[in-house]
Design an enzyme around this catalytic site. Sequence first.
Site, short mmCIF file in Angstrom:
data_model
loop_
_atom_site.label_atom_id
_atom_site.label_comp_id
_atom_site.label_asym_id
_atom_site.label_seq_id
_atom_site.Cartn_x
_atom_site.Cartn_y
_atom_site.Cartn_z
N CYS A 105 0.90 -1.18 0.00
CA CYS A 105 0.00 0.00 0.00
C CYS A 105 0.93 1.22 0.00
O CYS A 105 1.14 1.85 1.03
CB CYS A 105 -0.86 0.02 1.26
SG CYS A 105 -1.88 -1.42 1.49
N GLY A 122 1.26 4.34 -1.79
CA GLY A 122 1.08 5.78 -2.01
C GLY A 122 0.98 6.56 -0.72
O GLY A 122 0.39 6.07 0.23
N LYS A 135 7.20 5.84 2.88
CA LYS A 135 7.90 4.68 3.43
C LYS A 135 8.63 3.93 2.33
O LYS A 135 9.72 3.40 2.55
CB LYS A 135 6.92 3.77 4.18
CG LYS A 135 6.31 4.46 5.40
CD LYS A 135 5.49 3.53 6.25
CE LYS A 135 4.71 4.30 7.28
NZ LYS A 135 3.60 5.13 6.72
N GLU A 175 0.22 0.37 -5.72
CA GLU A 175 -0.68 1.46 -5.35
C GLU A 175 -1.76 1.59 -6.44
O GLU A 175 -1.44 1.91 -7.58
CB GLU A 175 0.10 2.78 -5.21
CG GLU A 175 -0.74 4.02 -5.01
CD GLU A 175 -1.70 3.94 -3.83
OE1 GLU A 175 -1.28 3.65 -2.69
OE2 GLU A 175 -2.91 4.15 -4.05
N ASP A 187 -4.60 -3.30 -7.58
CA ASP A 187 -5.17 -3.53 -6.25
C ASP A 187 -4.27 -4.51 -5.50
O ASP A 187 -3.90 -5.55 -6.06
CB ASP A 187 -6.59 -4.09 -6.43
CG ASP A 187 -7.35 -4.17 -5.12
OD1 ASP A 187 -6.80 -4.71 -4.14
OD2 ASP A 187 -8.48 -3.67 -5.07
N ASP A 245 0.93 -1.23 4.81
CA ASP A 245 0.61 -0.02 5.57
C ASP A 245 -0.79 0.40 5.13
O ASP A 245 -0.95 1.26 4.26
CB ASP A 245 1.67 1.05 5.23
CG ASP A 245 1.47 2.35 6.00
OD1 ASP A 245 0.81 2.32 7.05
OD2 ASP A 245 1.98 3.39 5.53
N CYS A 259 -2.02 3.84 10.74
CA CYS A 259 -1.87 5.10 11.44
C CYS A 259 -3.13 5.34 12.27
O CYS A 259 -3.74 6.40 12.21
CB CYS A 259 -1.65 6.23 10.44
SG CYS A 259 -1.21 7.71 11.33
C1 LIG Z 1 -1.81 4.62 4.77
S1 LIG Z 1 -1.63 4.90 3.09
C2 LIG Z 1 0.01 4.34 2.80
C3 LIG Z 1 1.04 5.39 3.13
C4 LIG Z 1 2.41 5.04 2.56
N1 LIG Z 1 2.87 3.75 3.02
C5 LIG Z 1 3.46 6.10 2.87
O1 LIG Z 1 4.18 5.94 3.85
O2 LIG Z 1 3.57 7.07 2.12
C6 LIG Z 1 -2.59 3.62 2.38
C7 LIG Z 1 -2.52 3.55 0.88
O3 LIG Z 1 -3.20 2.36 0.47
C8 LIG Z 1 -3.81 2.61 -0.77
N2 LIG Z 1 -4.87 1.60 -1.01
C9 LIG Z 1 -6.20 1.71 -0.89
N3 LIG Z 1 -6.80 0.58 -1.28
C10 LIG Z 1 -5.82 -0.27 -1.64
C11 LIG Z 1 -5.80 -1.58 -2.16
N4 LIG Z 1 -6.94 -2.27 -2.36
N5 LIG Z 1 -4.61 -2.15 -2.45
C12 LIG Z 1 -3.46 -1.46 -2.22
N6 LIG Z 1 -3.42 -0.22 -1.75
C13 LIG Z 1 -4.58 0.38 -1.46
C14 LIG Z 1 -4.33 4.02 -0.63
O4 LIG Z 1 -4.57 4.60 -1.91
C15 LIG Z 1 -3.19 4.69 0.14
O5 LIG Z 1 -2.30 5.27 -0.76
#
Ligand SMILES: C[S@@+](CC[C@H](N)C(=O)[O-])C[C@H]1O[C@@H](n2cnc3c(N)ncnc32)[C@H](O)[C@@H]1O
Length: 455
Positions: A276, A278, A282, A301, A325, A341, A394
């Site tokens: 995850c 975006g 990290k 992402e 996904d 994350d 978070c």
């Molecule tokens: C908490 S943020 C991650 C922050 C990132 N690790 C950072 O430190 O910059 C969660 C991310 O998961 C993505 N997300 C949402 N649904 C998802 C899915 N089904 N599979 C993977 N990522 C997903 C969101 O778009 C978002 O960017």
Amino acid sequence: MNQKPRRPRRKPLDPARRAAFDVLRAVSERDAYPNLALPALLRERGITGRDAAFATELTYGTCRTRGLLDAVIGAAAGRTPEAIDPVLLDLLRLGTYQLLRTRVETHAAVSTTVEQAAIEFDSARAGFVNAVLRTISGRDEKAWVDELAPDPAADPVGHAAFVHAHPRWIAQAFADALGAAAGELDAVLASDDERPQVHLAARPGALTAEELAEAVHGTVGRYSPYAVYLPSGDPGELPAVRDGQALVQDEGSQLVARALTLAPVDGDTGRWLDLCAGPGGKTALLAAVAAGRDARVTAVEPSAHRADLVEENTRGLPVEVLRVDGRQTGLEPGFDRVLVDVPCTGLGALRRRPEARWRRRPADIPALTRLQRELLEAAIALTRPDGVVLYATCSPHLAETVGVVADALRRHPVSALDTRPLFEPAGDLGDGPYVQLWPHRHGTDAMFAAALQVG
Ligand SMILES: C[S@@+](CC[C@H](N)C(=O)[O-])C[C@H]1O[C@@H](n2cnc3c(N)ncnc32)[C@H](O)[C@@H]1O
């Protein structure tokens, strides 16, 4: 000469109050984010210096304290806030915030708000605003709290929630997560009203935290070997940030990314995954460490915009970004280290978003925990035997933290590692095996992390 007294001409709000009022309207009407809308509006109108600082205090303060303000307004008006016109209610919130939480003179707080009500509406509604604000100004915040807050002996969590202007369900979630340390609830809630210090991460391999601290006149962080605390100023203006040698990143997030790199994995083949990713904060730290160990990071992402940010934040590093996904990546399993994350309520970072505590709903949780479980399941399936998955949120809400992890332990071939040594030298991390960071203890967002070994 005998002149007839003239009715004073209504004065529009001064620039700072006008900006605050316009942002409050945008938040109520269009679900705007005040931390994005206000800076844009200040720039557009050329509001700077003390006016900008006053507009910021009014906007963020009014957004944060909304529940408390509404309770006081409701009591003073003798009707529920929902029964008040939404534009008038925003004006009343702005006026009430000034009365209860700032040093603005009572007369100035009341008269500016009443005049604006007369401009927006008519003298009858201006009279209503005047009456409500006069009633409110008859007492200070403590007196209103004493009258309106739940009895602290019968309902300590409800009382703390009221005093610190949080919805009760969020205060309850924090108290549940604190467990035996529930006595710290006041401190946690108070920390959501503090402006977080800016943390930078010195990119491993590019420069050290000491070098970065010297370059930006900051101080080296307490826990993360990459962290530098910035005393003031706009981090986006710093050359080290602009040229990618440093990133703006909460120290808690740095510790999470670093924990994955420290996890015990025998025979690491250098296939690392960020499921995850975006916007890539990290990922960037992981990849900078990976670069020094001949490893590569696959970053997943699904949001196109956020995937673009991952690419931007990891330029020049060994990262491949996939716009898919995380539950259906089509990736070959066998990763050595996997960070998941997950998207969450963000209750651990409320200090960064003034309105968020009132926007989030308990009803948001079931859909999020379903997604979190599915993403953790996918992460485990993509990890090789003896590889490590680091699950992070978070949010300290137990349903999003230990609830999701307990479900994975029940259903999948994984065992919990003691995550706390991976966060050293940070201490005070709870009873283990997982890690819960807290703003009032660590100065970080309230990140949760659980390291799970597969197989
Ligand atoms: C908490 S943020 C991650 C922050 C990132 N690790 C950072 O430190 O910059 C969660 C991310 O998961 C993505 N997300 C949402 N649904 C998802 C899915 N089904 N599979 C993977 N990522 C997903 C969101 O778009 C978002 O960017």
